[in-house]
Motif scaffolding. Structure first.
Motif, PDB file in Angstrom:
ATOM      1  N   VAL A  59       0.807  -1.219   0.000  1.00 60.29           N
ATOM      2  CA  VAL A  59       0.000   0.000   0.000  1.00 60.29           C
ATOM      3  C   VAL A  59       0.839   1.267   0.000  1.00 60.29           C
ATOM      4  O   VAL A  59       0.310   2.362  -0.219  1.00 60.29           O
ATOM      5  CB  VAL A  59      -0.984   0.024   1.187  1.00 60.29           C
ATOM      6  N   THR A  60       2.143   1.151   0.242  1.00 57.92           N
ATOM      7  CA  THR A  60       3.000   2.338   0.187  1.00 57.92           C
ATOM      8  C   THR A  60       3.467   2.648  -1.235  1.00 57.92           C
ATOM      9  O   THR A  60       4.102   3.675  -1.466  1.00 57.92           O
ATOM     10  CB  THR A  60       4.234   2.181   1.107  1.00 57.92           C
ATOM     11  N   ASP A  61       3.164   1.765  -2.182  1.00 54.73           N
ATOM     12  CA  ASP A  61       3.559   1.931  -3.584  1.00 54.73           C
ATOM     13  C   ASP A  61       2.365   2.496  -4.355  1.00 54.73           C
ATOM     14  O   ASP A  61       1.455   1.757  -4.735  1.00 54.73           O
ATOM     15  CB  ASP A  61       3.986   0.576  -4.148  1.00 54.73           C
ATOM     16  N   ARG A  62       2.368   3.793  -4.616  1.00 56.56           N
ATOM     17  CA  ARG A  62       1.191   4.422  -5.218  1.00 56.56           C
ATOM     18  C   ARG A  62       0.903   3.896  -6.622  1.00 56.56           C
ATOM     19  O   ARG A  62      -0.270   3.717  -6.991  1.00 56.56           O
ATOM     20  CB  ARG A  62       1.353   5.944  -5.256  1.00 56.56           C
ATOM     21  N   ALA A  63       1.919   3.638  -7.401  1.00 60.38           N
ATOM     22  CA  ALA A  63       1.685   3.112  -8.750  1.00 60.38           C
ATOM     23  C   ALA A  63       0.995   1.748  -8.682  1.00 60.38           C
ATOM     24  O   ALA A  63       0.076   1.463  -9.451  1.00 60.38           O
ATOM     25  CB  ALA A  63       2.999   2.999  -9.518  1.00 60.38           C
ATOM     26  N   ALA A  64       1.419   0.908  -7.742  1.00 57.23           N
ATOM     27  CA  ALA A  64       0.805  -0.408  -7.584  1.00 57.23           C
ATOM     28  C   ALA A  64      -0.635  -0.277  -7.094  1.00 57.23           C
ATOM     29  O   ALA A  64      -1.525  -1.028  -7.530  1.00 57.23           O
ATOM     30  CB  ALA A  64       1.616  -1.251  -6.601  1.00 57.23           C
ATOM     31  N   VAL A  65      -0.874   0.683  -6.211  1.00 54.74           N
ATOM     32  CA  VAL A  65      -2.234   0.908  -5.714  1.00 54.74           C
ATOM     33  C   VAL A  65      -3.148   1.387  -6.841  1.00 54.74           C
ATOM     34  O   VAL A  65      -4.295   0.939  -6.973  1.00 54.74           O
ATOM     35  CB  VAL A  65      -2.219   1.925  -4.549  1.00 54.74           C
ATOM     36  N   ASP A  66      -2.646   2.276  -7.677  1.00 51.50           N
ATOM     37  CA  ASP A  66      -3.447   2.758  -8.803  1.00 51.50           C
ATOM     38  C   ASP A  66      -3.761   1.625  -9.783  1.00 51.50           C
ATOM     39  O   ASP A  66      -4.868   1.556 -10.335  1.00 51.50           O
ATOM     40  CB  ASP A  66      -2.711   3.889  -9.528  1.00 51.50           C
ATOM     41  N   ALA A  67      -2.801   0.734  -9.997  1.00 53.88           N
ATOM     42  CA  ALA A  67      -3.040  -0.420 -10.873  1.00 53.88           C
ATOM     43  C   ALA A  67      -4.092  -1.337 -10.267  1.00 53.88           C
ATOM     44  O   ALA A  67      -4.948  -1.890 -10.977  1.00 53.88           O
ATOM     45  CB  ALA A  67      -1.735  -1.183 -11.096  1.00 53.88           C
ATOM     46  N   GLN A 115      -7.769   7.272  -1.647  1.00 55.52           N
ATOM     47  CA  GLN A 115      -7.852   8.116  -2.840  1.00 55.52           C
ATOM     48  C   GLN A 115      -8.130   7.289  -4.092  1.00 55.52           C
ATOM     49  O   GLN A 115      -8.969   7.659  -4.923  1.00 55.52           O
ATOM     50  CB  GLN A 115      -6.545   8.901  -3.025  1.00 55.52           C
ATOM     51  N   ALA A 116      -7.430   6.167  -4.212  1.00 55.11           N
ATOM     52  CA  ALA A 116      -7.555   5.365  -5.428  1.00 55.11           C
ATOM     53  C   ALA A 116      -8.923   4.709  -5.554  1.00 55.11           C
ATOM     54  O   ALA A 116      -9.454   4.565  -6.662  1.00 55.11           O
ATOM     55  CB  ALA A 116      -6.453   4.300  -5.460  1.00 55.11           C
TER      56      ALA A 116
END
Length: 249
Positions: A59-67, A115-116
């Motif tokens: 969850v600290t990886d924003r790109a992974a969360v957006d994916a 947010q995502a």
């Protein structure tokens, strides 16, 4: 909408409160998406549950969360459970790296996921965001500076988000557990020192279990849509506050 038609995402679902919450929501009929960094653990848990899916995620990886959000356009419940405490040193000697790591997962992790997934939660017409904070987010104690600061941040996210979403079809629930005995929390905090971890619960009659907290979370989520459990503090009977605990030994 019935629970069977609804999807709940649980972060930090590989152990402890997260795993117990996933089980509780699955038992209530939800399709549960289990997320955590430990792929093998969430896959094993997903195999035990009806209508469950495992999705490895930091969850600290924003790109992974957006994916993740892009791959899950229909979400009804988000349980922001991923968190942790690292170290118990006083403020004067605390390691800034520990403080940063705690802020990243306990605060920014909640921010990233919320947010995502908020567009999907709003579009559901009856969304729920759960923030798993702690009594550490409501009161301080010695040796807890970094964790207390991070959980205060999580508490403020929940409180602010509730204000900002007023009028939208999304509830914001905060659950703040006190002393909970799980397999990993205290051991992680004391860097694998099981003797120090055991002392946290020494002489305490029946600390909370992960299942106790999960039952509380599931109860709050399954209230009627117009009922919002803003903040629920749950402690064992032996604990009156962060610094007042009855011990038999």
């Amino acid at each position: 909408m019935t629970a069977e038609a609804r999807t709940a995402v649980v972060t930090g679902a590989s152990s402890g409160i997260g795993a117990a919450t996933a089980r509780a929501l699955a038992a209530a009929g939800y399709h549960v998406v289990l997320t955590a960094r430990r792929k093998e653990r969430i896959e094993a848990l997903a195999a035990e549950l009806p209508h469950a899916e495992a999705y490895p995620l930091d969850v600290t990886d924003r790109a992974a969360v957006d994916a993740f959000a892009a791959a899950h356009p229909s979400i009804d419940v988000l349980v922001n459970n991923a968190g942790g405490a690292y170290g118990a040193e006083p403020v004067a000697s605390g390691d800034p790296a520990d403080w940063r790591a705690m802020y990243e997962v306990n605060v920014l992790g909640v921010l990233h996921m919320t947010q995502a997934l908020l567009p999907a939660l709003t579009a559901s017409g009856d969304g729920t965001v759960v923030v798993m904070s702690s009594t550490a987010g409501l009161a301080t104690y010695e040796g807890g500076g970094g964790y207390v600061a991070a959980k205060h941040g999580a508490h403020v996210i929940a409180e602010t988000l509730r204000l900002e979403l007023c009028g939208e079809p999304v509830r914001v629930i905060e659950v703040a557990p006190g002393m909970v005995r799980t397999d990993e929390f205290a051991t992680t905090r004391f860097r694998g020192d099981t003797a120090k971890a055991a002392k946290v619960y020494e002489g305490v009659d029946q600390p909370l279990t992960a299942e106790d907290v999960a039952d509380t979370v599931a109860w709050a989520i399954t209230r009627p849509a117009h009922v919002n459990i803003d903040l629920l503090v749950v402690r064992p009977r032996a604990q009156a506050s962060n610094s007042k605990v009855h011990r038999t030994t």
